[in-house]
Write a protein that holds these residues in place. Structure first.
Motif, PDB file in Angstrom:
ATOM      1  N   LEU A  90     -29.776  29.574   2.417  1.00 36.17           N
ATOM      2  CA  LEU A  90     -30.426  28.979   1.252  1.00 36.17           C
ATOM      3  C   LEU A  90     -29.349  28.812   0.193  1.00 36.17           C
ATOM      4  CD1 LEU A  90     -33.774  30.891   0.604  1.00 36.17           C
ATOM      5  CD2 LEU A  90     -33.473  28.554   1.391  1.00 36.17           C
ATOM      6  N   VAL A  91     -29.329  27.667  -0.460  1.00 37.51           N
ATOM      7  CA  VAL A  91     -28.370  27.396  -1.526  1.00 37.51           C
ATOM      8  C   VAL A  91     -29.150  26.866  -2.725  1.00 37.51           C
ATOM      9  CG1 VAL A  91     -26.356  26.048  -2.218  1.00 37.51           C
ATOM     10  CG2 VAL A  91     -26.547  26.863   0.146  1.00 37.51           C
ATOM     11  N   SER A  92     -28.884  27.422  -3.885  1.00 38.12           N
ATOM     12  CA  SER A  92     -29.531  26.982  -5.116  1.00 38.12           C
ATOM     13  C   SER A  92     -28.455  26.463  -6.074  1.00 38.12           C
ATOM     14  CB  SER A  92     -30.281  28.155  -5.758  1.00 38.12           C
ATOM     15  OG  SER A  92     -30.886  27.751  -6.965  1.00 38.12           O
ATOM     16  N   ILE A  93     -28.661  25.239  -6.566  1.00 43.31           N
ATOM     17  CA  ILE A  93     -27.702  24.639  -7.497  1.00 43.31           C
ATOM     18  C   ILE A  93     -28.458  24.024  -8.675  1.00 43.31           C
ATOM     19  CG2 ILE A  93     -25.882  22.902  -7.814  1.00 43.31           C
ATOM     20  CD1 ILE A  93     -25.225  23.205  -4.847  1.00 43.31           C
ATOM     21  N   ASP A  94     -27.995  24.340  -9.890  1.00 41.35           N
ATOM     22  CA  ASP A  94     -28.511  23.713 -11.105  1.00 41.35           C
ATOM     23  C   ASP A  94     -27.556  22.591 -11.492  1.00 41.35           C
ATOM     24  OD1 ASP A  94     -30.383  25.713 -10.980  1.00 41.35           O
ATOM     25  OD2 ASP A  94     -29.705  26.754 -12.792  1.00 41.35           O
ATOM     26  N   LEU A 116     -32.913  23.346  -4.331  1.00 38.06           N
ATOM     27  CA  LEU A 116     -32.820  24.376  -3.311  1.00 38.06           C
ATOM     28  C   LEU A 116     -32.549  23.682  -1.982  1.00 38.06           C
ATOM     29  CD1 LEU A 116     -33.136  27.415  -2.670  1.00 38.06           C
ATOM     30  CD2 LEU A 116     -35.511  26.918  -2.088  1.00 38.06           C
ATOM     31  N   TYR A 117     -31.448  24.058  -1.352  1.00 42.04           N
ATOM     32  CA  TYR A 117     -31.011  23.451  -0.097  1.00 42.04           C
ATOM     33  C   TYR A 117     -31.178  24.447   1.045  1.00 42.04           C
ATOM     34  CZ  TYR A 117     -28.589  20.327  -3.334  1.00 42.04           C
ATOM     35  OH  TYR A 117     -28.282  19.446  -4.341  1.00 42.04           O
ATOM     36  N   HIS A 118     -31.723  23.982   2.151  1.00 44.25           N
ATOM     37  CA  HIS A 118     -31.706  24.745   3.397  1.00 44.25           C
ATOM     38  C   HIS A 118     -30.550  24.160   4.198  1.00 44.25           C
ATOM     39  CE1 HIS A 118     -35.827  25.385   2.029  1.00 44.25           C
ATOM     40  NE2 HIS A 118     -35.772  26.512   2.722  1.00 44.25           N
ATOM     41  N   VAL A 119     -29.597  25.011   4.519  1.00 45.19           N
ATOM     42  CA  VAL A 119     -28.367  24.571   5.172  1.00 45.19           C
ATOM     43  C   VAL A 119     -28.318  25.206   6.560  1.00 45.19           C
ATOM     44  CG1 VAL A 119     -25.849  24.578   5.044  1.00 45.19           C
ATOM     45  CG2 VAL A 119     -27.211  24.292   2.954  1.00 45.19           C
ATOM     46  N   LEU A 120     -28.038  24.382   7.543  1.00 50.07           N
ATOM     47  CA  LEU A 120     -28.035  24.785   8.947  1.00 50.07           C
ATOM     48  C   LEU A 120     -26.611  24.785   9.487  1.00 50.07           C
ATOM     49  CD1 LEU A 120     -29.870  25.295  11.483  1.00 50.07           C
ATOM     50  CD2 LEU A 120     -29.819  22.820  11.837  1.00 50.07           C
ATOM     51  N   VAL A 121     -26.278  25.788  10.300  1.00 42.64           N
ATOM     52  CA  VAL A 121     -25.004  25.808  10.999  1.00 42.64           C
ATOM     53  C   VAL A 121     -25.178  25.000  12.282  1.00 42.64           C
ATOM     54  CG1 VAL A 121     -23.234  27.232  12.106  1.00 42.64           C
ATOM     55  CG2 VAL A 121     -24.465  28.106  10.097  1.00 42.64           C
ATOM     56  N   VAL A 122     -24.394  23.919  12.398  1.00 44.66           N
ATOM     57  CA  VAL A 122     -24.446  23.049  13.570  1.00 44.66           C
ATOM     58  C   VAL A 122     -23.021  22.937  14.119  1.00 44.66           C
ATOM     59  CG1 VAL A 122     -25.013  20.740  14.438  1.00 44.66           C
ATOM     60  CG2 VAL A 122     -26.339  21.716  12.542  1.00 44.66           C
ATOM     61  N   ALA A 123     -22.790  23.492  15.308  1.00 44.05           N
ATOM     62  CA  ALA A 123     -21.457  23.452  15.929  1.00 44.05           C
ATOM     63  C   ALA A 123     -20.386  23.947  14.949  1.00 44.05           C
ATOM     64  CB  ALA A 123     -21.144  22.061  16.456  1.00 44.05           C
ATOM     65  N   ASP A 124     -20.653  25.072  14.309  1.00 42.62           N
ATOM     66  CA  ASP A 124     -19.746  25.717  13.359  1.00 42.62           C
ATOM     67  C   ASP A 124     -19.491  24.889  12.094  1.00 42.62           C
ATOM     68  OD1 ASP A 124     -18.439  28.147  12.820  1.00 42.62           O
ATOM     69  OD2 ASP A 124     -16.490  27.208  13.179  1.00 42.62           O
ATOM     70  N   GLU A 125     -20.346  23.923  11.845  1.00 41.01           N
ATOM     71  CA  GLU A 125     -20.265  23.108  10.630  1.00 41.01           C
ATOM     72  C   GLU A 125     -21.582  23.248   9.884  1.00 41.01           C
ATOM     73  OE1 GLU A 125     -19.146  18.524   9.349  1.00 41.01           O
ATOM     74  OE2 GLU A 125     -19.376  19.034  11.453  1.00 41.01           O
ATOM     75  N   ILE A 168     -26.936  20.036   5.558  1.00 41.76           N
ATOM     76  CA  ILE A 168     -28.170  20.176   4.786  1.00 41.76           C
ATOM     77  C   ILE A 168     -29.323  19.638   5.629  1.00 41.76           C
ATOM     78  CG2 ILE A 168     -29.404  19.451   2.705  1.00 41.76           C
ATOM     79  CD1 ILE A 168     -26.516  19.043   1.465  1.00 41.76           C
ATOM     80  N   MET A 169     -30.377  20.461   5.794  1.00 38.15           N
ATOM     81  CA  MET A 169     -31.531  19.986   6.561  1.00 38.15           C
ATOM     82  C   MET A 169     -32.769  19.789   5.694  1.00 38.15           C
ATOM     83  SD  MET A 169     -32.650  23.186   8.877  1.00 38.15           S
ATOM     84  CE  MET A 169     -33.124  24.738   8.186  1.00 38.15           C
ATOM     85  N   ASN A 170     -32.709  20.305   4.455  1.00 34.72           N
ATOM     86  CA  ASN A 170     -33.827  20.140   3.535  1.00 34.72           C
ATOM     87  C   ASN A 170     -33.310  20.365   2.126  1.00 34.72           C
ATOM     88  OD1 ASN A 170     -36.603  19.947   2.673  1.00 34.72           O
ATOM     89  ND2 ASN A 170     -36.631  22.158   2.488  1.00 34.72           N
ATOM     90  N   VAL A 171     -33.758  19.540   1.201  1.00 32.78           N
ATOM     91  CA  VAL A 171     -33.444  19.753  -0.217  1.00 32.78           C
ATOM     92  C   VAL A 171     -34.724  19.552  -1.012  1.00 32.78           C
ATOM     93  CG1 VAL A 171     -32.626  17.377  -0.562  1.00 32.78           C
ATOM     94  CG2 VAL A 171     -31.955  19.154  -2.160  1.00 32.78           C
ATOM     95  N   ILE A 172     -34.949  20.490  -1.930  1.00 31.81           N
ATOM     96  CA  ILE A 172     -36.131  20.457  -2.780  1.00 31.81           C
ATOM     97  C   ILE A 172     -35.656  20.498  -4.226  1.00 31.81           C
ATOM     98  CG2 ILE A 172     -38.295  21.599  -3.384  1.00 31.81           C
ATOM     99  CD1 ILE A 172     -37.972  23.138  -0.649  1.00 31.81           C
TER     100      ILE A 172
END
Length: 142
Positions: free
Chosen positions: A85-89, A106-115, A118-122
């Motif tokens: 989870l990442v939160s940025i103002d 609020l960002y949901h960030v996924l690890v994909v092949a070690d990279e 962002i899979m969701n941003v609210i």
């Protein structure tokens, strides 16, 4: 290690926004993904839809004559081995150096092949800002 990966992802993200780099910003997202604002929920399934959704944001930024984008506060926490989870103002300034948009995302960030992707941003009003476990800084010149 995780702080460096999160910082690198969002430094690129900010740089792509500042330079209106549509392909670059799209590369930060995992597809499918969702983009959520108080007014709209968008499911983005493919690259064409991603470019269209992000292109709308770029159009708004250009119309506002965006001069500066400032990260007021940024933090993250790891949920499990593959999700953060990442939160940025954010503050967006127009050509007259007046804030025309300020919000928290609020960002949901996924690890994909070690990279990280962002899979969701609210996006929400700043009053909903979160402070998560680890702070980090984002700064891009030009």
């Amino acid at each position: 290690m995780n702080t460096n990966k999160i910082t690198n992802l969002f430094t690129r993200y900010l740089q792509y926004f500042k330079t209106y780099n549509l392909a670059g910003i799209a590369s930060c997202y995992h597809l499918p993904c969702t983009l959520n604002t108080p007014d709209k929920l968008t499911l983005v399934v493919n690259e064409q839809e991603c470019h269209a959704a992000l292109g709308e944001i770029f159009t708004q930024l250009k119309e506002a004559e965006t001069s500066t984008i400032v990260v007021r506060k940024a933090s993250y926490q790891q949920i499990d081995e593959t999700v953060f989870l990442v939160s940025i103002d954010w503050d967006f300034f127009d050509g007259n150096q007046q804030i025309f948009a300020d919000f928290t995302a609020l960002y949901h960030v996924l690890v994909v092949a070690d990279e990280l992707k962002i899979m969701n941003v609210i996006s929400h009003e700043l009053s909903n800002s979160l402070s998560l476990e680890h702070s980090f800084s984002i700064s891009v010149t030009a």
